[in-house]
Design an enzyme around this catalytic site. Structure first.
Site, mmCIF file in Angstrom:
data_model
loop_
_atom_site.group_PDB
_atom_site.id
_atom_site.type_symbol
_atom_site.label_atom_id
_atom_site.label_comp_id
_atom_site.label_asym_id
_atom_site.label_seq_id
_atom_site.Cartn_x
_atom_site.Cartn_y
_atom_site.Cartn_z
ATOM 1 N N GLY A 12 0.957 -0.510 -0.059
ATOM 2 C CA GLY A 12 -0.139 -0.059 0.081
ATOM 3 C C GLY A 12 0.855 1.102 0.259
ATOM 4 N NE ARG A 61 -8.790 -14.468 -13.531
ATOM 5 C CZ ARG A 61 -8.328 -14.083 -12.769
ATOM 6 N NH1 ARG A 61 -7.895 -13.393 -12.612
ATOM 7 N NH2 ARG A 61 -7.254 -15.013 -13.210
ATOM 8 C CG LEU A 89 -9.103 -6.278 -12.476
ATOM 9 C CD1 LEU A 89 -9.876 -4.451 -12.728
ATOM 10 C CD2 LEU A 89 -10.862 -6.132 -11.127
ATOM 11 C CG HIS A 105 3.162 -2.577 -15.610
ATOM 12 N ND1 HIS A 105 2.874 -3.620 -14.346
ATOM 13 C CD2 HIS A 105 4.312 -2.971 -15.561
ATOM 14 C CE1 HIS A 105 3.246 -4.537 -15.484
ATOM 15 N NE2 HIS A 105 4.220 -4.011 -15.934
ATOM 16 C CD GLU A 139 -3.511 -5.443 -26.441
ATOM 17 O OE1 GLU A 139 -2.942 -5.022 -27.143
ATOM 18 O OE2 GLU A 139 -4.894 -4.064 -26.718
ATOM 19 C CD GLN A 169 11.515 9.330 -9.704
ATOM 20 O OE1 GLN A 169 10.595 9.657 -10.986
ATOM 21 N NE2 GLN A 169 12.530 9.524 -9.542
ATOM 22 C CD GLU A 170 5.340 1.833 -8.510
ATOM 23 O OE1 GLU A 170 4.624 1.439 -8.320
ATOM 24 O OE2 GLU A 170 6.763 0.794 -8.494
HETATM 25 N N1 NHR Z 1 -7.012 -6.202 -15.088
HETATM 26 C C1 NHR Z 1 -7.641 -5.735 -16.460
HETATM 27 N N2 NHR Z 1 -8.783 -6.149 -17.112
HETATM 28 N N3 NHR Z 1 -6.469 -5.552 -17.367
HETATM 29 C C2 NHR Z 1 -5.029 -4.813 -16.588
HETATM 30 O O1 NHR Z 1 -4.270 -4.314 -17.467
HETATM 31 C C3 NHR Z 1 -5.367 -4.967 -15.243
HETATM 32 C C4 NHR Z 1 -6.438 -5.767 -14.993
HETATM 33 C C5 NHR Z 1 -5.398 -6.184 -13.374
HETATM 34 C C6 NHR Z 1 -4.605 -5.604 -12.287
HETATM 35 C C7 NHR Z 1 -2.462 -5.006 -13.126
HETATM 36 C C8 NHR Z 1 -1.819 -5.745 -13.321
HETATM 37 C C9 NHR Z 1 0.219 -4.901 -13.349
HETATM 38 O O2 NHR Z 1 0.052 -3.820 -13.415
HETATM 39 C C10 NHR Z 1 -3.593 -4.884 -13.734
HETATM 40 C C11 NHR Z 1 -3.523 -4.792 -14.489
HETATM 41 C C12 NHR Z 1 -2.156 -8.735 -11.988
HETATM 42 C C13 NHR Z 1 -1.931 -9.372 -12.465
HETATM 43 C C14 NHR Z 1 -1.829 -11.052 -13.133
HETATM 44 O O3 NHR Z 1 -1.314 -11.461 -13.356
HETATM 45 C C15 NHR Z 1 -1.186 -9.290 -14.005
HETATM 46 C C16 NHR Z 1 -1.001 -7.674 -14.443
HETATM 47 C C17 NHR Z 1 -1.147 -7.274 -13.008
HETATM 48 C C18 NHR Z 1 -1.799 -7.410 -11.966
HETATM 49 N N4 NHR Z 1 -2.865 -11.945 -11.922
HETATM 50 C C19 NHR Z 1 -2.753 -12.867 -11.244
HETATM 51 C C20 NHR Z 1 -3.924 -13.497 -11.907
HETATM 52 O O4 NHR Z 1 -4.402 -14.718 -12.285
HETATM 53 C C21 NHR Z 1 -2.672 -13.315 -10.082
HETATM 54 C C22 NHR Z 1 -1.148 -13.351 -9.384
HETATM 55 C C23 NHR Z 1 -1.246 -13.575 -7.892
HETATM 56 O O5 NHR Z 1 -1.948 -13.283 -6.950
HETATM 57 O O6 NHR Z 1 -0.120 -12.711 -7.406
HETATM 58 O O7 NHR Z 1 -5.160 -12.527 -11.983
HETATM 59 O O8 NHR Z 1 1.621 -5.396 -13.352
HETATM 60 C C1 GAR Z 2 3.715 -1.225 -7.285
HETATM 61 O O1 GAR Z 2 5.550 -1.579 -8.044
HETATM 62 C C2 GAR Z 2 3.822 -1.088 -7.965
HETATM 63 O O2 GAR Z 2 3.715 -0.475 -9.430
HETATM 64 C C3 GAR Z 2 3.429 -2.683 -8.850
HETATM 65 O O3 GAR Z 2 3.183 -3.521 -6.971
HETATM 66 C C4 GAR Z 2 3.662 -2.873 -6.227
HETATM 67 C C5 GAR Z 2 2.493 -2.327 -5.618
HETATM 68 O O4 GAR Z 2 2.897 -1.872 -3.807
HETATM 69 N N1 GAR Z 2 2.306 -2.923 -8.894
HETATM 70 C C6 GAR Z 2 1.621 -4.063 -10.115
HETATM 71 O O5 GAR Z 2 3.104 -4.449 -10.494
HETATM 72 C C7 GAR Z 2 0.334 -3.734 -10.687
HETATM 73 N N2 GAR Z 2 0.616 -5.694 -11.364
HETATM 74 P P1 GAR Z 2 2.758 -0.740 -2.826
HETATM 75 O O6 GAR Z 2 1.823 -1.603 -2.487
HETATM 76 O O7 GAR Z 2 3.897 -0.584 -2.324
HETATM 77 O O8 GAR Z 2 1.514 0.506 -4.086
#
Ligand code: NHR
Ligand code: GAR
Length: 213
Positions: A12, A61, A89, A105, A139, A169-170
């Site tokens: 967080g 989901r 999602l 991201h 996507e 930077q985030e």
């Molecule tokens: N949902 C959609 N539809 N599109 C995106 O671009 C999304 C999203 C949900 C989350 C964050 C994303 C990232 O920035 C995000 C972008 C989780 C996974 C993943 O593979 C991939 C990308 C991101 C977040 N999650 C697994 C799953 O099955 C579970 C992994 C785990 O629980 O550790 O959902 O990186």
């Molecule tokens: C952050 O680096 C964020 O960009 C990344 O996880 C970290 C969360 O940190 N997000 C992803 O990889 C989304 N899939 P935080 O809980 O301290 O914000």
């Protein structure tokens, strides 16, 4: 003032940066898919209502997403903010919040979409890495880009060192992007690029020092 709802899964720190940036926005609620997420306690300390929904309690989901949407819509959210939210999602959710769903991201998209971007950046030997705020589409990690920041990659970096440099930077660009949203300055153009109204400087920040050999 606009309302936002923040979705988290873990630490967080991005949520905390948003809460502490004194943005002209109300953080109406924080939702976690993990009961143990440290983010929940930070949100409570800021007086924000918190909710935990375990995706394990839902058949698929979309039914999990519909349960989150009931909470989000109950708080009249103008924007849903993913801050380290780790569940992909459903198309239903993405459509329901089209142009009202934003993510950060930890890579310079479109490079290194999906999981473990820092490890993959190191494995590829890239010299510049960073983070991206983008609107979410179906996507994965490919929606309209709002802001990016770059950091150098050093030869002795490990995943933790690189992640920490990016995270700093985030914590700058996510609050900045949300301020633009709060000020009604963001529009998504027909070609999918994000326009920032009354922009004085470029949208990205590039704290990359000059190359030295
Ligand atoms: N949902 C959609 N539809 N599109 C995106 O671009 C999304 C999203 C949900 C989350 C964050 C994303 C990232 O920035 C995000 C972008 C989780 C996974 C993943 O593979 C991939 C990308 C991101 C977040 N999650 C697994 C799953 O099955 C579970 C992994 C785990 O629980 O550790 O959902 O990186
Ligand atoms: C952050 O680096 C964020 O960009 C990344 O996880 C970290 C969360 O940190 N997000 C992803 O990889 C989304 N899939 P935080 O809980 O301290 O914000």
């Amino acid at each position: 003032m606009k309302n936002i709802v923040i979705l988290v899964s873990g630490r967080g720190s991005n949520m905390q940066a948003i809460l502490e940036a004194q943005l002209p926005l109300k953080v109406a609620a924080v939702i976690s898919n993990k009961a143990a997420a440290p983010a929940l306690e930070i949100a409570r300390q800021h007086g924000v209502a918190t909710f935990t929904l375990s995706h394990r309690d839902y058949l698929d989901r979309e039914s999990f997403d519909r349960a989150m949407a009931e909470i989000i819509d109950g708080h009249h959210a103008d924007l849903v903010v993913l801050a380290g939210f780790m569940r992909i999602l459903s198309p239903w959710f993405v459509e329901h919040y089209r142009n009202r769903l934003i993510n950060i991201h930890p890579s310079l998209l479109p490079a290194f979409t999906g999981l473990d971007p820092h490890a993959r950046a190191l494995a590829e030997g890239v010299k510049i890495h960073g983070c991206t705020v983008h609107f979410v589409t179906n996507e994965l990690d490919r929606g309209p880009i709002v802001a990016q920041a770059a950091v150098p990659v050093y030869p002795d970096d490990d995943e933790a060192a690189l992640a920490a440099r990016v995270l700093e930077q985030e914590h700058r660009i996510y609050p900045a992007a949300l301020r633009w949203f709060a000020e009604d300055r963001l529009t998504i153009a027909g070609n999918g690029s994000v326009l920032l109204k009354n922009q004085e400087k470029p949208g990205g920040v590039l704290p990359v020092p000059d190359l030295v050999g």
